[in-house]
Structures are given as C-alpha cells and as structure tokens.
Design a protein around this motif. Structure first.
Motif, PDB file in Angstrom:
ATOM      1  N   GLY A 191     -14.070  13.546   2.037  1.00 26.94           N
ATOM      2  CA  GLY A 191     -13.100  12.739   1.309  1.00 26.94           C
ATOM      3  C   GLY A 191     -13.668  12.223   0.002  1.00 26.94           C
ATOM      4  O   GLY A 191     -12.999  12.251  -1.040  1.00 26.94           O
ATOM      5  N   ALA A 192     -14.910  11.755   0.037  1.00 25.40           N
ATOM      6  CA  ALA A 192     -15.545  11.263  -1.185  1.00 25.40           C
ATOM      7  C   ALA A 192     -15.722  12.389  -2.195  1.00 25.40           C
ATOM      8  O   ALA A 192     -15.508  12.194  -3.401  1.00 25.40           O
ATOM      9  CB  ALA A 192     -16.904  10.646  -0.838  1.00 25.40           C
ATOM     10  N   ALA A 193     -16.079  13.576  -1.703  1.00 28.62           N
ATOM     11  CA  ALA A 193     -16.260  14.721  -2.609  1.00 28.62           C
ATOM     12  C   ALA A 193     -14.948  15.087  -3.286  1.00 28.62           C
ATOM     13  O   ALA A 193     -14.908  15.377  -4.485  1.00 28.62           O
ATOM     14  CB  ALA A 193     -16.815  15.916  -1.831  1.00 28.62           C
ATOM     15  N   PHE A 194     -13.837  15.078  -2.546  1.00 28.85           N
ATOM     16  CA  PHE A 194     -12.534  15.379  -3.128  1.00 28.85           C
ATOM     17  C   PHE A 194     -12.163  14.338  -4.183  1.00 28.85           C
ATOM     18  O   PHE A 194     -11.653  14.682  -5.252  1.00 28.85           O
ATOM     19  CB  PHE A 194     -11.455  15.424  -2.047  1.00 28.85           C
ATOM     20  N   LEU A 195     -12.388  13.073  -3.881  1.00 31.04           N
ATOM     21  CA  LEU A 195     -12.058  12.019  -4.844  1.00 31.04           C
ATOM     22  C   LEU A 195     -12.829  12.203  -6.146  1.00 31.04           C
ATOM     23  O   LEU A 195     -12.265  12.099  -7.241  1.00 31.04           O
ATOM     24  CB  LEU A 195     -12.362  10.645  -4.237  1.00 31.04           C
ATOM     25  N   VAL A 196     -14.107  12.474  -6.011  1.00 33.34           N
ATOM     26  CA  VAL A 196     -14.937  12.645  -7.210  1.00 33.34           C
ATOM     27  C   VAL A 196     -14.519  13.902  -7.969  1.00 33.34           C
ATOM     28  O   VAL A 196     -14.349  13.891  -9.193  1.00 33.34           O
ATOM     29  CB  VAL A 196     -16.424  12.719  -6.823  1.00 33.34           C
ATOM     30  N   ALA A 197     -14.321  15.011  -7.239  1.00 33.83           N
ATOM     31  CA  ALA A 197     -14.017  16.285  -7.886  1.00 33.83           C
ATOM     32  C   ALA A 197     -12.704  16.238  -8.653  1.00 33.83           C
ATOM     33  O   ALA A 197     -12.611  16.708  -9.788  1.00 33.83           O
ATOM     34  CB  ALA A 197     -13.985  17.402  -6.849  1.00 33.83           C
ATOM     35  N   PHE A 198     -11.674  15.644  -8.044  1.00 34.73           N
ATOM     36  CA  PHE A 198     -10.372  15.647  -8.712  1.00 34.73           C
ATOM     37  C   PHE A 198     -10.223  14.503  -9.706  1.00 34.73           C
ATOM     38  O   PHE A 198      -9.267  14.470 -10.473  1.00 34.73           O
ATOM     39  CB  PHE A 198      -9.256  15.633  -7.674  1.00 34.73           C
ATOM     40  N   SER A 199     -11.150  13.565  -9.682  1.00 37.28           N
ATOM     41  CA  SER A 199     -11.184  12.557 -10.739  1.00 37.28           C
ATOM     42  C   SER A 199     -11.912  13.096 -11.962  1.00 37.28           C
ATOM     43  O   SER A 199     -11.664  12.653 -13.083  1.00 37.28           O
ATOM     44  CB  SER A 199     -11.886  11.282 -10.244  1.00 37.28           C
ATOM     45  N   ALA A 200     -12.820  14.031 -11.754  1.00 28.89           N
ATOM     46  CA  ALA A 200     -13.577  14.651 -12.853  1.00 28.89           C
ATOM     47  C   ALA A 200     -13.596  16.164 -12.622  1.00 28.89           C
ATOM     48  O   ALA A 200     -14.581  16.722 -12.120  1.00 28.89           O
ATOM     49  CB  ALA A 200     -14.991  14.094 -12.904  1.00 28.89           C
ATOM     50  N   PRO A 201     -12.492  16.865 -12.981  1.00 30.11           N
ATOM     51  CA  PRO A 201     -12.409  18.306 -12.708  1.00 30.11           C
ATOM     52  C   PRO A 201     -13.526  19.132 -13.337  1.00 30.11           C
ATOM     53  O   PRO A 201     -13.765  20.250 -12.903  1.00 30.11           O
ATOM     54  CB  PRO A 201     -11.050  18.683 -13.302  1.00 30.11           C
ATOM     55  N   SER A 202     -14.200  18.582 -14.338  1.00 31.94           N
ATOM     56  CA  SER A 202     -15.302  19.342 -14.934  1.00 31.94           C
ATOM     57  C   SER A 202     -16.389  19.632 -13.894  1.00 31.94           C
ATOM     58  O   SER A 202     -17.119  20.625 -14.013  1.00 31.94           O
ATOM     59  CB  SER A 202     -15.895  18.566 -16.106  1.00 31.94           C
TER      60      SER A 202
ATOM     61  N   ALA B   5      -8.547  23.346  -9.164  1.00 28.10           N
ATOM     62  CA  ALA B   5      -7.899  22.346 -10.006  1.00 28.10           C
ATOM     63  C   ALA B   5      -6.834  22.920 -10.927  1.00 28.10           C
ATOM     64  O   ALA B   5      -6.146  22.163 -11.618  1.00 28.10           O
ATOM     65  CB  ALA B   5      -8.957  21.613 -10.843  1.00 28.10           C
ATOM     66  N   GLU B   6      -6.672  24.239 -10.932  1.00 24.81           N
ATOM     67  CA  GLU B   6      -5.720  24.862 -11.865  1.00 24.81           C
ATOM     68  C   GLU B   6      -4.298  24.317 -11.731  1.00 24.81           C
ATOM     69  O   GLU B   6      -3.637  24.062 -12.746  1.00 24.81           O
ATOM     70  CB  GLU B   6      -5.725  26.382 -11.684  1.00 24.81           C
ATOM     71  N   PRO B   7      -3.772  24.130 -10.495  1.00 21.88           N
ATOM     72  CA  PRO B   7      -2.390  23.640 -10.401  1.00 21.88           C
ATOM     73  C   PRO B   7      -2.206  22.240 -10.983  1.00 21.88           C
ATOM     74  O   PRO B   7      -1.073  21.832 -11.260  1.00 21.88           O
ATOM     75  CB  PRO B   7      -2.122  23.643  -8.888  1.00 21.88           C
ATOM     76  N   LEU B   8      -3.295  21.487 -11.152  1.00 21.55           N
ATOM     77  CA  LEU B   8      -3.193  20.111 -11.628  1.00 21.55           C
ATOM     78  C   LEU B   8      -3.330  19.993 -13.137  1.00 21.55           C
ATOM     79  O   LEU B   8      -2.981  18.963 -13.709  1.00 21.55           O
ATOM     80  CB  LEU B   8      -4.283  19.251 -10.972  1.00 21.55           C
ATOM     81  N   ARG B   9      -3.824  21.018 -13.773  1.00 20.27           N
ATOM     82  CA  ARG B   9      -4.182  20.908 -15.177  1.00 20.27           C
ATOM     83  C   ARG B   9      -3.066  21.348 -16.116  1.00 20.27           C
ATOM     84  O   ARG B   9      -2.241  22.201 -15.789  1.00 20.27           O
ATOM     85  CB  ARG B   9      -5.429  21.757 -15.470  1.00 20.27           C
ATOM     86  N   GLY B  10      -3.070  20.771 -17.292  1.00 20.90           N
ATOM     87  CA  GLY B  10      -2.226  21.240 -18.375  1.00 20.90           C
ATOM     88  C   GLY B  10      -0.833  20.675 -18.436  1.00 20.90           C
ATOM     89  O   GLY B  10      -0.133  20.835 -19.435  1.00 20.90           O
ATOM     90  N   TRP B  11      -0.400  19.958 -17.401  1.00 23.05           N
ATOM     91  CA  TRP B  11       0.978  19.485 -17.378  1.00 23.05           C
ATOM     92  C   TRP B  11       1.230  18.409 -18.434  1.00 23.05           C
ATOM     93  O   TRP B  11       2.344  18.285 -18.941  1.00 23.05           O
ATOM     94  CB  TRP B  11       1.335  18.977 -15.985  1.00 23.05           C
ATOM     95  N   ASP B  12       0.198  17.632 -18.769  1.00 23.55           N
ATOM     96  CA  ASP B  12       0.388  16.616 -19.809  1.00 23.55           C
ATOM     97  C   ASP B  12       0.687  17.280 -21.154  1.00 23.55           C
ATOM     98  O   ASP B  12       1.530  16.803 -21.924  1.00 23.55           O
ATOM     99  CB  ASP B  12      -0.830  15.697 -19.903  1.00 23.55           C
ATOM    100  N   ARG B  13       0.018  18.419 -21.439  1.00 24.75           N
ATOM    101  CA  ARG B  13       0.288  19.125 -22.690  1.00 24.75           C
ATOM    102  C   ARG B  13       1.693  19.728 -22.678  1.00 24.75           C
ATOM    103  O   ARG B  13       2.422  19.662 -23.682  1.00 24.75           O
ATOM    104  CB  ARG B  13      -0.745  20.216 -22.930  1.00 24.75           C
TER     105      ARG B  13
ATOM    106  N   PRO C 270      -4.327  25.142 -21.385  1.00 23.96           N
ATOM    107  CA  PRO C 270      -5.480  25.664 -20.644  1.00 23.96           C
ATOM    108  C   PRO C 270      -5.567  25.021 -19.266  1.00 23.96           C
ATOM    109  O   PRO C 270      -5.306  23.824 -19.111  1.00 23.96           O
ATOM    110  CB  PRO C 270      -6.668  25.253 -21.524  1.00 23.96           C
ATOM    111  N   ILE C 271      -5.940  25.824 -18.278  1.00 33.48           N
ATOM    112  CA  ILE C 271      -6.055  25.297 -16.917  1.00 33.48           C
ATOM    113  C   ILE C 271      -7.446  25.526 -16.333  1.00 33.48           C
ATOM    114  O   ILE C 271      -7.663  25.307 -15.132  1.00 33.48           O
ATOM    115  CB  ILE C 271      -4.987  25.898 -15.996  1.00 33.48           C
ATOM    116  N   GLY C 272      -8.403  25.928 -17.184  1.00 32.22           N
ATOM    117  CA  GLY C 272      -9.781  26.080 -16.730  1.00 32.22           C
ATOM    118  C   GLY C 272     -10.204  27.519 -16.590  1.00 32.22           C
ATOM    119  O   GLY C 272      -9.377  28.415 -16.381  1.00 32.22           O
ATOM    120  N   ALA C 273     -11.509  27.723 -16.733  1.00 38.46           N
ATOM    121  CA  ALA C 273     -12.126  29.049 -16.570  1.00 38.46           C
ATOM    122  C   ALA C 273     -11.493  30.091 -17.485  1.00 38.46           C
ATOM    123  O   ALA C 273     -11.309  31.247 -17.097  1.00 38.46           O
ATOM    124  CB  ALA C 273     -12.036  29.497 -15.114  1.00 38.46           C
ATOM    125  N   GLY C 274     -11.128  29.668 -18.698  1.00 32.45           N
ATOM    126  CA  GLY C 274     -10.551  30.597 -19.653  1.00 32.45           C
ATOM    127  C   GLY C 274      -9.118  30.984 -19.391  1.00 32.45           C
ATOM    128  O   GLY C 274      -8.565  31.850 -20.081  1.00 32.45           O
TER     129      GLY C 274
END
Length: 314
Positions: free
Chosen positions: A167-178, A189-197, A289-293
């Motif tokens: 649970g802690a790993a998920f919280l950290v990972a999705f708070s900082a997708p880098s 993380a691809e489904p979560l990225r880019g929607w703000d743009r 962009p949603i990551g990994a090019g």
C-alpha cells in the motif's frame, strides 16, 4: 445461497420470529436499491449484464485460472494460502474447532459462495479479480481463527506487513509517477497521465458550445473533471442505445439541449457520430504524453444540425 447453506449445514434451529426479523432487515436494505432501479430502467441490471458479457463463446479455462490467480493479490498471498489450505481440509478444520465448528462452517459458506459464483462467471466469459471481494470479510474472520488455533499467526502477521508495504509503495508510486518510469513500470501510470493537458485543450476549444460531448467513459470522466471550469454541460454519445455506464445514464446527449456541440472522440473520423450531424468541422487533435515516449490523442470536432437516428432520439 450462503445463508441457506449455512443454516442447513449447521442445523441451526431458527424460530419464526428470528426468520421474520432477518427477512424484514434484508428487505429494508434492498428496498431503496430496487426502487431506484425500477425508476431508472434497471440501469444496474443492464450494466451488470454488459459486464458479464455472456454473448460470446462459453468456456474459458484460461480466464478462470487468471481470476483465481488474481485472488492472491485481492486477499493477499499469505491470507489466501491460509484460506485455500483450510478450505481444502475443511473436515479437519471443523473437527478441530470444537464448539465453534458450526460458526466456522457458516463463515466458510459465506466465503466460498461468492468465490464459486464469480469463478463460474470467469469460466463462462470473464471476471475481474475484485468481483469476488464479498468473500473476504467472512474469510478474514475465519483465517484469523484458523491461524490462532494452528499457531500460524506469524503467517497472518507477515501478510499484513506485506499489505502495508504494498500500500505504501502504491501511494508513493502514484504520487510521483517518475518513480515508476525509473523502475520500468511506466505502463502502470499511462491511464492516469495527460488528462490535464487534454482538459486544457478542450477548455480552449469550448467557445460557447451548448455542450461538450464524449464517446467514451474514460474521456467523459476527464471532461467532467477538467472542463468543469467552463460551466458547460457534459453529455455522452451512446452509440449502442444501451445504458452501459454512469455517464450514459445521467449525462446523455439530447437533441433539444445540445444543438451545437464540441465533440471529443477517441477516433480521428468520429465515425459513430459524424454521419448523424449535418455540420461537422474538425477542430484538431489534442495530444498528451503518457510516459515512455508514448502519447494519447483525442480528436475535437464542432458538430451541429442533428439529423436524427432511428431508435436513438430522446
């Protein structure tokens, strides 16, 4: 079914008054759900039927195996191992429970019944791993008892520690997708990225349209959230004339309210809607962009002059 099996197997002697109370309480809990569905075309039933997807070939052992393997993630590997091992030796477990054997049997029925039902569904068509989550309140109580009696509490405690770490790993990972990018898990993380743009591009293109219309549930979620500042109503284009998700039920496209719309589509030709409008103008793509090019592209159109669609007009 679980309650009936538990009563029959445990030979519980229930008085008529106790049964009546159980029926009244159950009916009180179910009544609002049934009443709402009756007033709304039984949307929940239609959505569940769509999820069940019984229209295809029946018999998918691979899907069943994947569903059962997924239970290791839903309940936890240690917990599921305790449960599966105890269920496989249920006679020994019940015999060792002494005066508590009937309570153990009831809990076992309440845990196994949802697993059995969803396993059948997985074999017939498909099932997500979390669909059997109703099994695990009873299973949790049961395996704690089994672990304590068998002096296997360290397994249970180890499972809890593993869950806390995950649970802690998920919280950290999705708070900082880098961090996901750094360990080669960008795809998660691809489904979560880019929607703000996408949302910002949609807001710029809105320009006083009657509504922003989407043709996909994920797109609709982004529109409702990121384009909320425009105050524009969000509407869903329902191509199959069925209520398959929340937005089709509560944000439908209507020809009276939505005469000139900003249409947001996953498809470059917006093939589901473009032939049904007299005036269609392609505004352009919105790419993020949603990551990994990789990137995601949505397509924006201005549409007006709804021509009508037999069976769809509201």
């Amino acid at each position: 079914p679980a309650a009936a099996a538990a009563v029959l197997f445990t030979r519980a002697r229930l008085r008529a008054g106790e049964i009546a109370v159980a029926v009244v309480v159950a009916a009180a809990f179910m009544a609002p759900n049934i009443a709402w569905n009756a007033q709304n075309g039984f949307h929940t039933v239609a959505h569940t039927a769509a999820n069940a997807a019984w229209g295809g070939p029946i018999g998918r052992p691979g899907a069943l195996a994947g569903f059962l393997a997924g239970q290791l993630a839903v309940f936890g590997p240690g917990q599921f191992a305790l449960f599966a091992g105890g269920a496989a030796r249920w006679r020994t477990r019940l015999a060792g429970a002494g005066d508590r054997r009937w309570a153990d049997a009831a809990l076992l029925f309440f845990a196994l019944t949802p697993l059995a039902i969803v396993s059948v569904q997985a074999f017939i068509s498909r099932a997500h791993a979390n669909w059997a989550a109703a099994a695990y309140p009873a299973a949790t109580v049961l395996i704690v008892a089994w672990a304590m009696r068998a002096r296997a509490a360290p397994i249970f405690k180890g499972g809890l520690a593993l869950h806390a770490a995950a649970g802690a790993a998920f919280l950290v990972a999705f708070s900082a997708p880098s961090l996901l990018d750094a360990v080669g898990l960008s795809r998660a993380a691809e489904p979560l990225r880019g929607w703000d743009r996408h949302g910002a591009d949609i807001v710029r293109a809105y320009d006083g349209h009657d509504a922003i219309v989407g043709d996909d549930r994920e797109v609709m979620a982004a529109i409702v959230y990121y384009a909320r500042q425009t105050g524009a109503p969000a509407a869903t284009w329902n191509s199959n004339h069925r209520i398959d998700h929340h937005y089709e039920a509560f944000h439908p496209f209507t020809k009276e309210k939505h005469e000139r719309v900003l249409f947001v589509s996953l498809y470059e030709d917006a093939y589901e809607a473009a032939p049904i409008f007299k005036n269609v103008r392609y505004i352009g793509p919105t790419t993020a962009p949603i990551g990994a090019g990789k990137s995601r592209t949505l397509h924006l159109y201005e549409m007006s002059g709804y021509l009508g669609w037999p069976g769809y007009d509201r």
